[in-house]
Design a protein around this motif. Sequence first.
Motif, PDB file in Angstrom:
ATOM      1  N   UNK A 154      45.674  35.147  31.825  1.00  0.00           N
ATOM      2  CA  UNK A 154      44.323  35.137  32.379  1.00  0.00           C
ATOM      3  C   UNK A 154      44.310  34.692  33.835  1.00  0.00           C
ATOM      4  N   UNK A 155      45.153  33.729  34.162  1.00  0.00           N
ATOM      5  CA  UNK A 155      45.252  33.248  35.542  1.00  0.00           C
ATOM      6  C   UNK A 155      45.721  34.375  36.454  1.00  0.00           C
ATOM      7  N   UNK A 156      46.785  35.044  36.067  1.00  0.00           N
ATOM      8  CA  UNK A 156      47.326  36.132  36.888  1.00  0.00           C
ATOM      9  C   UNK A 156      46.330  37.282  36.969  1.00  0.00           C
ATOM     10  N   UNK A 157      45.648  37.592  35.882  1.00  0.00           N
ATOM     11  CA  UNK A 157      44.639  38.671  35.911  1.00  0.00           C
ATOM     12  C   UNK A 157      43.493  38.323  36.859  1.00  0.00           C
ATOM     13  N   UNK A 158      43.057  37.078  36.851  1.00  0.00           N
ATOM     14  CA  UNK A 158      41.983  36.653  37.752  1.00  0.00           C
ATOM     15  C   UNK A 158      42.425  36.750  39.210  1.00  0.00           C
ATOM     16  N   UNK A 159      43.627  36.288  39.486  1.00  0.00           N
ATOM     17  CA  UNK A 159      44.152  36.351  40.847  1.00  0.00           C
ATOM     18  C   UNK A 159      44.273  37.805  41.294  1.00  0.00           C
ATOM     19  N   UNK A 160      44.800  38.647  40.411  1.00  0.00           N
ATOM     20  CA  UNK A 160      44.977  40.062  40.750  1.00  0.00           C
ATOM     21  C   UNK A 160      43.634  40.749  40.995  1.00  0.00           C
ATOM     22  N   UNK A 161      42.611  40.378  40.223  1.00  0.00           N
ATOM     23  CA  UNK A 161      41.301  40.987  40.439  1.00  0.00           C
ATOM     24  C   UNK A 161      40.780  40.699  41.843  1.00  0.00           C
ATOM     25  N   UNK A 162      40.963  39.487  42.313  1.00  0.00           N
ATOM     26  CA  UNK A 162      40.410  39.099  43.604  1.00  0.00           C
ATOM     27  C   UNK A 162      41.335  39.457  44.765  1.00  0.00           C
ATOM     28  N   UNK A 163      42.614  39.239  44.613  1.00  0.00           N
ATOM     29  CA  UNK A 163      43.526  39.398  45.737  1.00  0.00           C
ATOM     30  C   UNK A 163      44.487  40.579  45.628  1.00  0.00           C
ATOM     31  N   UNK A 164      44.516  41.253  44.486  1.00  0.00           N
ATOM     32  CA  UNK A 164      45.488  42.315  44.277  1.00  0.00           C
ATOM     33  C   UNK A 164      45.043  43.669  44.789  1.00  0.00           C
ATOM     34  N   UNK A 165      45.904  44.630  44.570  1.00  0.00           N
ATOM     35  CA  UNK A 165      45.639  46.004  45.012  1.00  0.00           C
ATOM     36  C   UNK A 165      44.397  46.572  44.343  1.00  0.00           C
ATOM     37  N   UNK A 166      44.126  46.122  43.112  1.00  0.00           N
ATOM     38  CA  UNK A 166      42.968  46.644  42.386  1.00  0.00           C
ATOM     39  C   UNK A 166      41.690  45.889  42.723  1.00  0.00           C
ATOM     40  N   UNK A 167      41.831  44.749  43.398  1.00  0.00           N
ATOM     41  CA  UNK A 167      40.665  43.924  43.706  1.00  0.00           C
ATOM     42  C   UNK A 167      39.862  44.460  44.869  1.00  0.00           C
ATOM     43  N   UNK A 168      38.710  43.890  45.071  1.00  0.00           N
ATOM     44  CA  UNK A 168      37.837  44.236  46.183  1.00  0.00           C
ATOM     45  C   UNK A 168      38.385  43.541  47.422  1.00  0.00           C
TER      46      UNK A 168
END
Length: 181
Positions: A154-168
Amino acid sequence: MRFIINENIVEADIDLRLSLLDLLRDQLGLSGTKKGCNQGACGACTVLVDGERIVSCLALAIQYEGRQVTTIEGLSNSSRLHPLQSAFIEHEGFQCGYCTPGQICSAVGMAAELQRGLPSHVTKDLNATTMVPSREEYAERMSGNLCRCGAYNGIISAIDEIYGASGDRDVARSATLECVA
């Protein structure tokens, strides 16, 4: 001594041996920063100093006089959560919540490192001009923050949502810049 904590100037008389963690929690009442191991191994006490993440249990408060210290309380404003805090809720990036403030502060600092192009041990292309990290990269960069409940996915998914390629990217950029400015 004069400190800048969450954009507020704070005057405090301190013992020169006082840790930054103890200043924040015991003298200033900022209980969001947690005391875990008190040996720099768990990351529960992670805060941002001038936008860079540090473990506050190993830092003497006197070292940070006049520098910008941001705790979990300083990431959000009174009307809304920081985007990463919202993502942690959405992705269940916590169970007991004890490590969550340190995880979030660390992730914000990590995002700033990525923006500056700083590689990690698992960065594949050291000559890349932009970094789009993988889950493996996030895990490596966040390895100094332990979660005894095991909420890492969940931590990695949250980080990826905000800062990753798939995030805004606009939200991520503004979220990072707000915290490191």
